[in-house]
Design a protein around this motif. Structure first.
Motif, short mmCIF file in Angstrom:
data_model
loop_
_atom_site.label_atom_id
_atom_site.label_comp_id
_atom_site.label_asym_id
_atom_site.label_seq_id
_atom_site.Cartn_x
_atom_site.Cartn_y
_atom_site.Cartn_z
N ALA A 93 0.91 -1.22 -0.01
CA ALA A 93 -0.02 -0.02 -0.07
C ALA A 93 0.99 1.35 0.21
O ALA A 93 0.57 2.09 -0.90
CB ALA A 93 -0.90 0.08 1.23
N GLY A 94 1.88 1.21 0.76
CA GLY A 94 2.69 2.52 1.04
C GLY A 94 3.58 2.73 -0.32
O GLY A 94 3.37 3.89 -0.84
N THR A 148 11.53 -4.65 15.29
CA THR A 148 10.00 -4.53 15.08
C THR A 148 9.75 -4.47 13.45
O THR A 148 10.53 -4.55 12.78
CB THR A 148 9.89 -2.74 15.56
OG1 THR A 148 10.54 -2.09 14.34
CG2 THR A 148 10.35 -2.49 16.92
N LEU A 149 8.27 -4.68 13.50
CA LEU A 149 7.77 -4.97 11.98
C LEU A 149 7.88 -3.65 11.29
O LEU A 149 8.16 -3.44 10.04
CB LEU A 149 6.52 -5.48 11.93
CG LEU A 149 6.32 -6.92 12.60
CD1 LEU A 149 4.80 -7.20 12.63
CD2 LEU A 149 7.09 -7.81 11.80
N LEU A 150 7.79 -2.47 12.15
CA LEU A 150 7.98 -1.22 11.44
C LEU A 150 9.28 -0.93 10.72
O LEU A 150 9.33 -0.38 9.80
CB LEU A 150 7.53 -0.04 12.63
CG LEU A 150 6.84 1.28 11.98
CD1 LEU A 150 5.50 0.71 11.55
CD2 LEU A 150 6.72 2.10 13.44
N GLY A 151 10.30 -1.43 11.44
CA GLY A 151 11.64 -1.38 10.83
C GLY A 151 11.78 -1.93 9.58
O GLY A 151 12.63 -1.68 8.74
N LEU A 152 10.97 -3.02 9.32
CA LEU A 152 10.83 -3.64 8.02
C LEU A 152 10.03 -2.89 6.86
O LEU A 152 10.36 -2.80 5.88
CB LEU A 152 10.30 -5.03 8.01
CG LEU A 152 11.15 -6.25 8.41
CD1 LEU A 152 10.36 -7.51 8.57
CD2 LEU A 152 12.23 -6.35 7.25
N ILE A 153 9.11 -2.23 7.49
CA ILE A 153 8.19 -1.59 6.56
C ILE A 153 8.53 -0.29 6.01
O ILE A 153 8.68 0.02 4.91
CB ILE A 153 6.48 -1.49 7.36
CG1 ILE A 153 6.04 -2.66 7.70
CG2 ILE A 153 5.79 -0.61 6.47
CD1 ILE A 153 4.93 -2.85 8.82
N ILE A 154 8.98 0.58 6.95
CA ILE A 154 9.18 1.91 6.49
C ILE A 154 10.16 2.29 5.56
O ILE A 154 10.21 2.95 4.45
CB ILE A 154 9.58 3.02 7.93
CG1 ILE A 154 8.34 3.19 8.88
CG2 ILE A 154 10.17 4.23 7.45
CD1 ILE A 154 8.46 3.82 10.04
N PRO A 155 11.43 1.42 5.89
CA PRO A 155 12.55 1.56 4.61
C PRO A 155 12.07 1.09 3.30
O PRO A 155 12.76 1.54 2.33
CB PRO A 155 13.75 0.78 5.23
CG PRO A 155 13.42 0.68 6.62
CD PRO A 155 12.04 0.63 6.84
N ALA A 156 11.04 0.19 3.38
CA ALA A 156 10.72 -0.27 2.20
C ALA A 156 9.63 0.48 1.48
O ALA A 156 9.25 0.40 0.13
CB ALA A 156 10.00 -1.67 2.26
#
Lengths: 286, 321
Positions: A93-94, A148-156
């Motif tokens: 989505a991002g 954290t899962l956020l650490g996987l998500i944001i850089p992508a």
């Protein structure tokens, strides 16, 4: 793996003969390509005792889903699947949002440094993930986002390839539409929101499907970032399943593999067209 | 960024703005301002993200490679010491050699298989059959490299693996795939190529579709045979696609990780340890971030050099229609 027999027979097409040799060769290659997958599915349905049998039976004599329930006992499939789904869906989505917006800006808006910014975005496609991984890990550490899962998500979220793809997509749309809307008094935001954005849906689907497929299967980044068991994604859980069992029973490991494949296969069935178009455009446009 | 702005290549974007300004000045200044604001808002997530997670880390990698750091103590200046150390470390050197050997084998095999299959699929056949073949060759691409490597580990097992059984049925004696140095490299290459050739295959199918039919018909009229036709006509016309497929193939192959990590864990010995595996182990297992960054910088330099060389060579061999 390859059938060298395919190329000489291809010549017969010219004479208008039925190309049976070529088709047989292709069928053999297709069988070899799907072979490991077929073997995986059929072995996952065998009993542990029969899982080592050779020749491998394609249709198991005593089919059982015992291996699957064993997988659920060994690892927390639901949790890993939930993690994977969350990470992948948010990234997809991002990426659709960031690539859609940036692609539109590069294709249709005028501003300073446009060319150099676009060159910068394109150049980052060349940078291998592994080269930047150590500093990215340290950045995430200072942000408190490791494990954290956020650490996987944001850089992508930012995607150079997606941005490039969406730029091409917007460039392919007629300019007159926006100009007509502007004459009717629409501002730049209105032109984007009401005229071009709805037309971009198929292009965004390509970005989304590519992102889903890539990040669902991702292994390297989660391996580095996630250390707690409750933050693992499916590919990592799977490899740990293999570690737990050694060579005890392959049907359980393969059942895990099949489970992790399911969403990817679903994406393949539903999103085959966008995926293929995404890959093909990588070759045609670059 | 400022010096790129001076480049004389920019007349195109400014022209429409000026033209409009002349015709209806008041409305456009507001509109241009709106456009600029929108552009900033639209670009911010992507550009900020790329700067934070790619540009800064590249610089960071280079800087870090000049320090010794284990995360716990303060970083200590090391100068070129990290580079000197890794360039004399036999594991690092072997990993570079392995990666290059892997790259050559994997890319050559992948391109060859993909090309032959794409030409074959492009021939005459019912439409549904063509899409069945296309889907079959494309399918491994959607699977995760880690999980198919788990599968491959069993397939290549010397004693109970179906690969040796299959070879046995045609009289080939059992191969120690994962336990001998050459066997392990071969297994890693085959596992990788099995998953990846579909990518090049799709590129070639797209490239072949772009070649006008008349070219082949003309060649057939001139009496060119099938193989000759492909060598003399298809290949040159396909050369831009071949370039893309080999550039992407090489960049990807130089970054191989999952297959050797899961399939062989780099062994036996160091025979399948790749550069990325060394980066991973040095940084995240041994906590030697400086040395790991130095290896990363070398890998980046290698990728740049190989890609530049390829574009250089391609000037002579790539034909655009």
């Amino acid at each position: 793996m390859p059938g060298p027999r395919t190329s000489p027979t291809a010549s017969r097409v010219r004479h208008g003969l039925a190309p049976w040799g070529r088709i047989t060769g292709l069928a053999l290659c297709a069988l070899l390509t799907l072979g490991p997958v077929i073997w995986t599915v059929s072995t996952s349905l065998r009993t542990p005792a029969e899982s080592f049998d050779l020749p491998p039976e394609i249709i198991p004599t005593n089919p059982t889903v015992g291996a699957y329930s064993e997988v659920f006992d060994q690892i927390d499939v639901w949790l890993y699947a939930l993690n994977s789904t969350l990470v992948t869906a948010l990234i997809a989505a991002g990426q659709m949002i960031t690539a859609g917006l940036a692609g539109y800006a590069f294709a249709r808006l005028e501003f300073r440094f446009k060319k150099s910014l676009f060159a910068l975005v394109l150049a980052t496609m060349m940078v291998p993930l592994q080269v930047t991984m150590v500093p990215v890990f340290l950045e995430l550490k200072t942000m408190g986002l490791t494990d954290t899962l956020l650490g996987l998500i944001i850089p992508a979220f930012p995607t150079a390839f997606g941005t490039f793809l969406m730029r091409q997509y917007f460039l392919g749309m007629p300019k007159d539409l926006g100009e007509a809307a502007m004459i009717d008094g629409a501002g730049p935001w209105r032109v984007f929101r009401s005229v071009y954005a709805p037309l971009a849906a198929p292009g965004l689907a390509i970005v989304g499907v590519l992102a889903f497929n890539y990040h669902w299967n991702e292994f390297f980044r989660p391996l580095i970032l996630e250390t707690s068991t409750e933050n693992l994604t499916l590919p990592l859980g799977l490899v740990s399943l293999q570690g737990n069992l050694g060579t005890g029973s392959i049907s359980v490991v393969l059942a895990g593999v099949v489970l992790s494949m399911l969403p990817a296969v679903l994406v393949f069935v539903v999103g085959q067209r966008p995926l293929r178009e995404g890959i093909t455009s990588a070759g045609v446009n670059r | 960024m400022t010096n790129t702005e001076i480049r004389p290549v920019r007349p195109e974007p400014t022209r429409p703005r000026r033209a409009r300004k002349a015709s209806e000045p008041a409305a456009t200044t507001a509109r241009t301002r709106g456009t600029r604001l929108l552009a900033v808002l639209f670009l911010a997530p992507t550009v900020v993200g790329i700067v934070v997670f790619t540009v800064v880390p590249i610089v960071g990698s280079v800087v870090l490679s000049l320090f010794q750091w284990d995360v716990i103590d303060d970083p200590r200046w090391a100068g070129a010491a990290n580079y000197r150390e890794i360039l004399t470390d036999s594991t690092v050197l072997v990993s570079f050699r392995n990666t290059l050997v892997f790259m050559v084998l994997a890319v050559a095999l992948q391109l060859l298989i993909a090309l032959v299959l794409a030409i074959a699929v492009n021939g005459r056949m019912p439409k549904w059959l063509r899409s069945v073949f296309r889907s079959a060759f494309f399918f491994p691409l959607v699977l995760s490299a880690a999980s198919i490597s788990v599968v491959m580990k069993y397939l290549f097992n010397q004693d109970f693996g179906p690969v040796n059984w299959l070879l046995g049925t045609v009289g080939i004696p059992s191969v120690p795939w994962l336990t001998s140095e050459n066997g392990a490299m071969a297994a890693v290459v085959l596992a990788y190529v099995w998953q990846q050739f579909g990518f090049s295959f799709l590129l070639f199918v797209g490239g072949l579709n772009n070649i006008p039919k008349e070219v082949h018909e003309a060649a057939a009229l001139d009496g060119a045979s099938g193989v000759r036709k492909h060598l003399a006509i298809t290949l040159p016309l396909l050369s831009p696609t071949l370039l893309v497929a080999s550039v992407v193939g090489i960049i990807n192959a130089l970054q191989v990780f999952e297959q050797p990590y899961v399939l062989t864990a780099g062994g036996p010995g160091d025979s399948t340890r790749t550069v990325v595996m060394v980066i991973y182990e040095t940084a995240f297992e041994q906590l030697r971030f400086g040395e790991a960054s130095a290896v990363g910088v070398l890998l980046f330099a290698l990728i740049m050099a190989v890609t530049a060389l390829q574009f250089r060579l391609s000037r002579r061999y790539v034909h655009y229609q």
